[in-house]
Design an enzyme around this catalytic site. Sequence first.
Site, PDB file in Angstrom:
ATOM      1  N   ASP A   1       0.818  -1.204   0.000  1.00  0.00           N
ATOM      2  CA  ASP A   1       0.000   0.000   0.000  1.00  0.00           C
ATOM      3  C   ASP A   1       0.856   1.261   0.000  1.00  0.00           C
ATOM      4  O   ASP A   1       2.022   1.241   0.373  1.00  0.00           O
ATOM      5  CB  ASP A   1      -0.903   0.015   1.233  1.00  0.00           C
ATOM      6  CG  ASP A   1      -0.086   0.065   2.510  1.00  0.00           C
ATOM      7  OD1 ASP A   1       0.784  -0.808   2.684  1.00  0.00           O
ATOM      8  OD2 ASP A   1      -0.285   0.979   3.317  1.00  0.00           O
ATOM      9  N   GLU A   2       0.239   2.355  -0.397  1.00  0.00           N
ATOM     10  CA  GLU A   2       0.793   3.704  -0.267  1.00  0.00           C
ATOM     11  C   GLU A   2       2.240   3.800  -0.750  1.00  0.00           C
ATOM     12  O   GLU A   2       3.073   4.461  -0.134  1.00  0.00           O
ATOM     13  CB  GLU A   2       0.687   4.174   1.187  1.00  0.00           C
ATOM     14  CG  GLU A   2      -0.751   4.284   1.646  1.00  0.00           C
ATOM     15  CD  GLU A   2      -0.900   4.732   3.092  1.00  0.00           C
ATOM     16  OE1 GLU A   2      -1.863   5.453   3.380  1.00  0.00           O
ATOM     17  OE2 GLU A   2      -0.071   4.350   3.933  1.00  0.00           O
TER      18      GLU A   2
END
Length: 587
Positions: free
Chosen positions: A340-341
Amino acid sequence: MKKTRTRRLGHALAALTLLVGTAGVTTAGTAAAATPPLQSIVPVPVSVQAVDGVSYPLTAATKIYTEAGSAPAKDVGEYIAGVLRRSTGFPLPVSDAAGTPADGISLLLTGADAKVGDQGYQLNAAANSVVLRAKTADGLFTGVQTLRQLLPGKIESPTVQQGPWTIPGANILDYPRFGYRAAMLDVARHFHPVDTVKRYLDQLAQYKINHLHLHLADDQGWRIQIDSWPRLATYGGSTQVGGGPGGYYTKAQYTDLVNYAASRHITIIPEIDMPGHVNAALASYAELNCNGVAPPLRTDIEVGYSSLCISKDITYTFVSDVIREIAALTPGPYFHIGGDEASATSQQDYLKFIGKVLPIVAANGKQPNGWHDIAKATLPANATPQFWGTTTSDANVAKAVANGSKVIMSPANKAYLDMKYNASTPIGLSWAGYIEVQDAYNWNPGAYLSGVGESAVRGVESPLWTETVVTPAHIDLLAFPRLAAHAELGWSPWSTHDWAKFRTRLGAQGPRWEAQSMNFYRSSQIPWDNGGNPGTCTLPAWDSGTVYTGGNTVSHNGHKWTAKWWTKGEEPGAGGEWGVWRDDGVC
């Protein structure tokens, strides 16, 4: 932390705060008399039939019998005996059953209804005996959690209490909606030692949670020993959010956690988040950086700035070593790769990285889980994206489902335990909005995300990120009662979903949690059970707009509260260790 939406949602959340201030509490909670046991089980069973006029008394003469020759069944018997001995003081010997015993409590692996499957059970409580049947020890274990809830809440006390201990006559048939029911604990932002994680495992087991996902590494800390890269733990694990000593698990400690979880029929899922969220690793080894320069350790809570160097061969040596060493310690089927991210990784590099890491996971005998961002890549059917978004559609997740993947449901605005209940919650974040208990309960995991029907959902997971979570009391405050709501979504059939009935059953958990010294949040949406204590509050009710000073007393949720010092707007019971109210007990 899943915090990238903070800035662009800032203005929207400011408006939301104003709305919550006037309309956030939909149903006021009041103290309730003790709820009958068969109406207080969480998660609610598939079928409960009361046997009127019949009950089974637990006494000093009660024996526990387990399936003859089955060590796993014997272990479940010893587990429940250990729980019950503490509060009753009864010896409760555990021995092999000969057929179906006519007395005592029996845990048998024969004769169960076929519907129970691998994790369900049937429980029949009569005047002379209680018989619990399942097809597996997993089923027996979920069954004894229901058995606990048929006894008064003080059965959970660590010290001997006065009875009577009576189990109502009943016939219960029960099995899960989803086979995967999980919680996630972030031990990277703030390190949580072995005993704290074991305490959480015990709490999860009571509500039929069967997986614990451990977020073991992030920008602020690396929390597991890796022999081939020792500085990851000794240097990368040396701090945490806000500074402080940090910490890490040795391989022996991690193995101890895995084994303890298994004794609670919980599977550990390790996560090493990559290619982003890796500053602790980059700070530990300069060669993992594209420029060959190690950045300083970080103790803030920013996200999206770090990335492994996708073009370097040593990156994949590092990833292979880490996955190999952790996988060897973890008997469960899953390895979580994060994903993620990764804002500091280009889209092209991200897809390249995921494409190289997935075969490494498979080569180590594990199935890959990852945050739903990994669905941007083409995934094998056994890869599981974990949806954490705040929308109800995601084209990449829908594509992965069409290609055979199942999805773990963790929408941040419903399932994230680190979100505050309201503006007065002393810890937690609010970037995904406030999540009161009703918000946590009123969503359908099997029909929440477009293109992801019931059959495509592996299960429900409740993540607890720990930027603000330092102590076990903090875990209690944010996890309970919302984790129990998520547990019901994962276990109970959707046909039983009923907020009005659930809030009563949830309120009945109060005495149970009090007996366990849990620092749970006394939501005003819930009619908390007063444990059968009589009386009504004659004190003035707490008012959020009134200024109170030390010594002022109020009533709230059926309890008397005394202010320790000046306060305005802080709800009694919602303050954790920083609360200004002293709970003086039920009225």
